[in-house]
Design an enzyme around this catalytic site. Structure first.
Site, PDB file in Angstrom:
ATOM      1  N   GLY A 116      10.300  96.169  37.708  1.00 55.31           N
ATOM      2  CA  GLY A 116       9.448  95.240  38.713  1.00 55.31           C
ATOM      3  C   GLY A 116       9.321  95.933  39.907  1.00 55.31           C
TER       4      GLY A 116
ATOM      5  N   GLU B   8      14.458  99.516  34.380  1.00 52.52           N
ATOM      6  CA  GLU B   8      13.334  99.468  33.506  1.00 52.52           C
ATOM      7  C   GLU B   8      12.186  99.413  34.044  1.00 52.52           C
ATOM      8  OE1 GLU B   8      13.850  95.454  31.730  1.00 52.52           O
ATOM      9  OE2 GLU B   8      15.435  96.344  30.280  1.00 52.52           O
ATOM     10  N   PRO B   9      11.846 100.190  35.159  1.00 54.34           N
ATOM     11  CA  PRO B   9      10.673 100.506  35.854  1.00 54.34           C
ATOM     12  C   PRO B   9       9.375 100.770  34.891  1.00 54.34           C
ATOM     13  CG  PRO B   9      11.969 102.338  36.295  1.00 54.34           C
ATOM     14  CD  PRO B   9      12.797 101.761  35.342  1.00 54.34           C
ATOM     15  N   GLY B  10       8.729 100.187  34.938  1.00 49.82           N
ATOM     16  CA  GLY B  10       7.246 100.523  34.349  1.00 49.82           C
ATOM     17  C   GLY B  10       6.309 101.087  35.367  1.00 49.82           C
ATOM     18  N   ARG B  11       5.795 100.197  36.093  1.00 46.26           N
ATOM     19  CA  ARG B  11       4.679 100.371  36.925  1.00 46.26           C
ATOM     20  C   ARG B  11       5.030 101.399  38.005  1.00 46.26           C
ATOM     21  NH1 ARG B  11       1.501  95.643  38.531  1.00 46.26           N
ATOM     22  NH2 ARG B  11       2.936  94.792  37.130  1.00 46.26           N
TER      23      ARG B  11
ATOM     24  N   ARG C 230      -6.792  94.262  34.503  1.00 46.88           N
ATOM     25  CA  ARG C 230      -6.041  93.815  35.696  1.00 46.88           C
ATOM     26  C   ARG C 230      -6.703  92.984  36.591  1.00 46.88           C
ATOM     27  NH1 ARG C 230      -3.239  95.839  38.881  1.00 46.88           N
ATOM     28  NH2 ARG C 230      -1.401  94.477  38.696  1.00 46.88           N
TER      29      ARG C 230
ATOM     30  N   CYS D  86     -20.516  91.533  28.801  1.00 47.06           N
ATOM     31  CA  CYS D  86     -21.249  90.090  28.901  1.00 47.06           C
ATOM     32  C   CYS D  86     -20.198  89.098  29.184  1.00 47.06           C
ATOM     33  CB  CYS D  86     -21.965  89.806  27.639  1.00 47.06           C
ATOM     34  SG  CYS D  86     -22.960  91.115  27.312  1.00 47.06           S
ATOM     35  N   GLU D  87     -19.496  89.245  30.303  1.00 49.72           N
ATOM     36  CA  GLU D  87     -18.629  88.267  30.880  1.00 49.72           C
ATOM     37  C   GLU D  87     -18.650  88.106  32.485  1.00 49.72           C
ATOM     38  OE1 GLU D  87     -16.579  86.133  29.478  1.00 49.72           O
ATOM     39  OE2 GLU D  87     -16.553  87.348  27.158  1.00 49.72           O
TER      40      GLU D  87
ATOM     41  N   TYR E 102      -0.447  99.617  33.047  1.00 48.77           N
ATOM     42  CA  TYR E 102      -0.951  98.107  32.543  1.00 48.77           C
ATOM     43  C   TYR E 102      -2.562  98.574  32.708  1.00 48.77           C
ATOM     44  CZ  TYR E 102       3.583  96.785  33.153  1.00 48.77           C
ATOM     45  OH  TYR E 102       5.039  96.616  33.116  1.00 48.77           O
TER      46      TYR E 102
HETATM   47  C1  LIG Z   1       7.274  94.446  31.873  1.00 54.56           C
HETATM   48  C2  LIG Z   1       8.676  94.484  32.071  1.00 54.56           C
HETATM   49  C3  LIG Z   1       9.180  95.712  32.688  1.00 54.56           C
HETATM   50  C4  LIG Z   1       8.669  96.751  33.693  1.00 54.56           C
HETATM   51  O1  LIG Z   1       7.802  96.092  34.491  1.00 54.56           O
HETATM   52  P1  LIG Z   1       7.288  96.756  35.931  1.00 54.56           P
HETATM   53  O2  LIG Z   1       6.768  95.730  36.884  1.00 54.56           O
HETATM   54  O3  LIG Z   1       6.232  97.535  35.227  1.00 54.56           O
HETATM   55  O4  LIG Z   1       8.132  97.517  36.498  1.00 54.56           O
HETATM   56  C5  LIG Z   1      10.736  95.849  32.725  1.00 54.56           C
HETATM   57  N1  LIG Z   1      11.537  95.163  31.932  1.00 54.56           N
HETATM   58  C6  LIG Z   1      11.093  94.005  31.338  1.00 54.56           C
HETATM   59  C7  LIG Z   1      11.948  93.256  30.555  1.00 54.56           C
HETATM   60  C8  LIG Z   1       9.699  93.890  31.106  1.00 54.56           C
HETATM   61  O5  LIG Z   1       9.054  92.851  30.520  1.00 54.56           O
END
Ligand SMILES: *Cc1c(COP(=O)(O)O)cnc(C)c1O
Length: 404
Positions: free
Chosen positions: A226, A260-263, A299, A329-330, A358
Site C-alpha cells: 500500500g 507486500e508492496p505492489g504499486r 484506472r 464505445c463508452e 494495475y
Molecule cells: C493489493 C494488495 C497489495 C499491494 O497493494 P499496493 O497498493 O499495490 O502496494 C498488498 N497486499 C494485499 C493483501 C493486497 O491485496
C-alpha cells in the site's frame, strides 16, 4: 527522460507498455535497505504487474511474492521466486486453489475467514500436508485514501476482527493440520499517511503479544503493502520512516517483518505509449482521441485515477485543456480529463506515466481489442516480454456453433 519512446513506438507499434527494469530494481532495494539489520522479507504483490519477466526481475533481487490466486502463485514460481517466499492471500480461495498451494509448499496461506480456515484444515487433512497459515486481521483503521482502495475498515470485505482472529489462532493451534506462523494486515493502497499504518501495526503487534502469552508463536509479521507513489504532487512516506514505524511497533517481538508492496515497486517504472488518432472539438470541448483505451488502462475509468500524460515530441503552441479518450464505445473511456496539452494531430505520440502497476494486469479485450505489447527496458535495450495480441489470440477459445 532516458527512454526513447519514439524509437520504441516505431519498433513495436502502439499502444505499448514499457517497463524500466532498473527503476523497479531500485525501488525494491530502497525498501529492502530501509529494513536493514532486521529480519525482513519483501513479497512483491504480483497483481500490480504480473508479467513473468517483471516478476523474474524482482526474483533476481531475492524478492518474495504476494499472490491472490493460484495462477499468480504459479506465475511467481515460474518466474523463479522460491516457494518459501510465496504468500497466498485473497478473500475467496477455492478448494482446488488451497490444495494446489499446499502441494506447492509455499510459505503460508493467509486466511481471511473462519470458514476458509476450516476448509484449509480439511484439505490439509485429506492430502496429509500440514498447512502453514496466517490470519488477515482487519484492524478497523481508516487509511484516509480513496474508498475503493481502503481495505482495513470493518465495512470492507477483507480480513476478520481481532476477536475472531484470536479464535482462529486458538483453533489452529489445537489442530493437527494447521500451523499458525503468521499474522497479516493490509489497510489500503496508495497510502501517503504514516499514522494509520503505525496505528494498525501497534494494534496487531499487541495482538501478537497476547497470542504469545498463550503459546502461539507468530513468526511472520506481515504489514501488507500500500505504500503510495507519486502520480502528481503527492507527498510520500519515506521508506525509512515506514520501516521505523513498523520496527518500533514490533519492539521485543522476534518476528520476520514482511512487506507486500505492489504499486511502490512497479508503478513509476511503467509507461503506456499511445498514438493520437484524431483531435476534435464538440461545441467548445476539445477531445484528443488516442489508440489506447480503458481496456488497456482501466484506472482512470474505474477510480477516476489521475495519470500524468505528456506529449513525446510536440511541445510547441498554446496549451489548452482536452479530454484524452480511447476508441471504446463508452463515455467512461478516458485516460485523462481536462488535461493541458499543446496542439496535437494524428500520429503524435503521448506517454501515460505511472502505468507500471494495475495497468496491463487490469487490461481486457473489451470491444475485441487485443491487449497491448509489453516491452522491458534495461541496459539501454528494449526487449519484448509479451507480444501484442492478434485477432486469432482473441477468438482462440471460442467455438463457432451454427444451427442448420
Ligand atoms: C493489493 C494488495 C497489495 C499491494 O497493494 P499496493 O497498493 O499495490 O502496494 C498488498 N497486499 C494485499 C493483501 C493486497 O491485496
Amino acid at each position: 527522460m532516458s527512454i526513447d519512446f519514439k524509437k520504441a513506438a516505431e519498433e513495436f507499434s502502439t499502444p505499448l507498455y514499457i517497463y524500466d527494469f532498473k527503476y523497479m530494481r531500485s525501488q525494491y532495494r530502497a525498501l529492502k535497505e530501509a529494513f536493514e539489520g532486521k529480519k525482513s522479507l519483501i513479497t512483491y504483490a504480483v497483481k500490480a504487474n504480473s508479467n513473468l519477466s517483471v516478476i523474474a526481475n524482482f526474483a533476481k533481487e531475492s524478492s518474495g511474492a504476494d499472490c491472490v490466486s493460484i495462477g499468480e502463485v504459479k506465475r511467481a514460481l515460474l518466474a523463479g521466486i522460491e516457494p518459501y517466499k510465496i504468500i497466498f492471500s485473497g478473500v475467496g480461495k477455492s478448494y482446488d486453489e488451497i490444495k494446489e498451494a499446499l502441494e506447492l509448499k509455499i510459505l503460508m496461506i493467509n486466511t481471511e475467514s473462519e470458514a476458509e480456515l476450516h476448509l484449509v484444515e480439511e484439505v490439509s487433512k485429506e492430502i496429509g500436508i500440514e498447512a502453514r497459515v496466517s490470519v488477515r486481521v482487519n484492524p478497523n483503521v481508516d487509511p484516509k485514501t480513496h474508498p475503493y482502495i481502503s481495505t482495513g475498515l470493518h465495512e470492507n470485505k477483507f480480513g476478520v476482527d481481532i476477536d475472531m482472529a484470536k479464535r482462529m489462532y486458538i483453533y489452529s493451534k489445537n489442530s493437527d493440520y494447521l500451523d499458525p506462523i503468521g499474522i497479516h494486515f493490509h489497510i489500503g493502497s496508495q497510502l501517503t499517511n504514516l499514522e494509520p499504518i503505525a496505528e494498525a501495526a501497534q494494534i496487531i503487534a499487541d495482538l501478537v503479544r497476547s497470542l504469545k502469552a498463550i503459546d502461539i508463536d507468530i513468526k511472520f509479521f506481515d504489514f501488507g503493502g500500500g505504500l503510495g507513489i507519486k502520480y502528481s504532487d503527492e507527498i510520500l512516506i519515506d521508506p525509512k520512516d515506514y520501516a521505523e514505524a513498523i520496527i518500533s511497533a514490533t519492539k521485543g517481538l522476534d518476528v520476520t517483518l514482511v512487506c507486500e508492496p505492489g504499486r511502490y515497486m512497479s508503478a513509476n517504472g511503467g509507461y503506456l505509449v499511445t498514438k493520437v488518432l484524431y483531435e476534435k472539438i464538440n461545441g467548445s470541448k476539445r477531445f484528443t482521441i488516442v489508440d489506447a483505451a480503458m481496456n488497456d488502462l482501466l484506472r482512470p475509468s474505474l477510480y477516476n485515477a489521475y495519470h500524468k500524460i505528456e506529449s513525446v515530441e510536440r511541445k510547441d503552441g498554446k496549451e489548452s485543456p482536452t479530454d484524452i479518450v480511447g476508441p471504446i464505445c463508452e463515455s467512461g473511456d478516458f485516460l485523462a480529463k481536462d488535461t493541458l496539452m499543446p496542439p496535437l494531430e494524428g500520429g503524435d505520440l503521448l506517454v501515460v506515466n505511472s502505468a507500471g502497476a494495475y495497468g496491463f494486469t487490469m487490461a481486457s479485450n473489451y470491444n475485441t481489442r487485443g491487449k497491448a505489447c509489453e516491452v522491458a527496458y534495461d541496459n539501454g535495450e528494449f526487449r519484448v516480454i509479451r507480444r501484442r495480441e492478434s485477432f486469432e489470440d482473441l477468438i482462440e477459445q471460442e467455438r463457432l456453433y451454427l444451427k442448420d
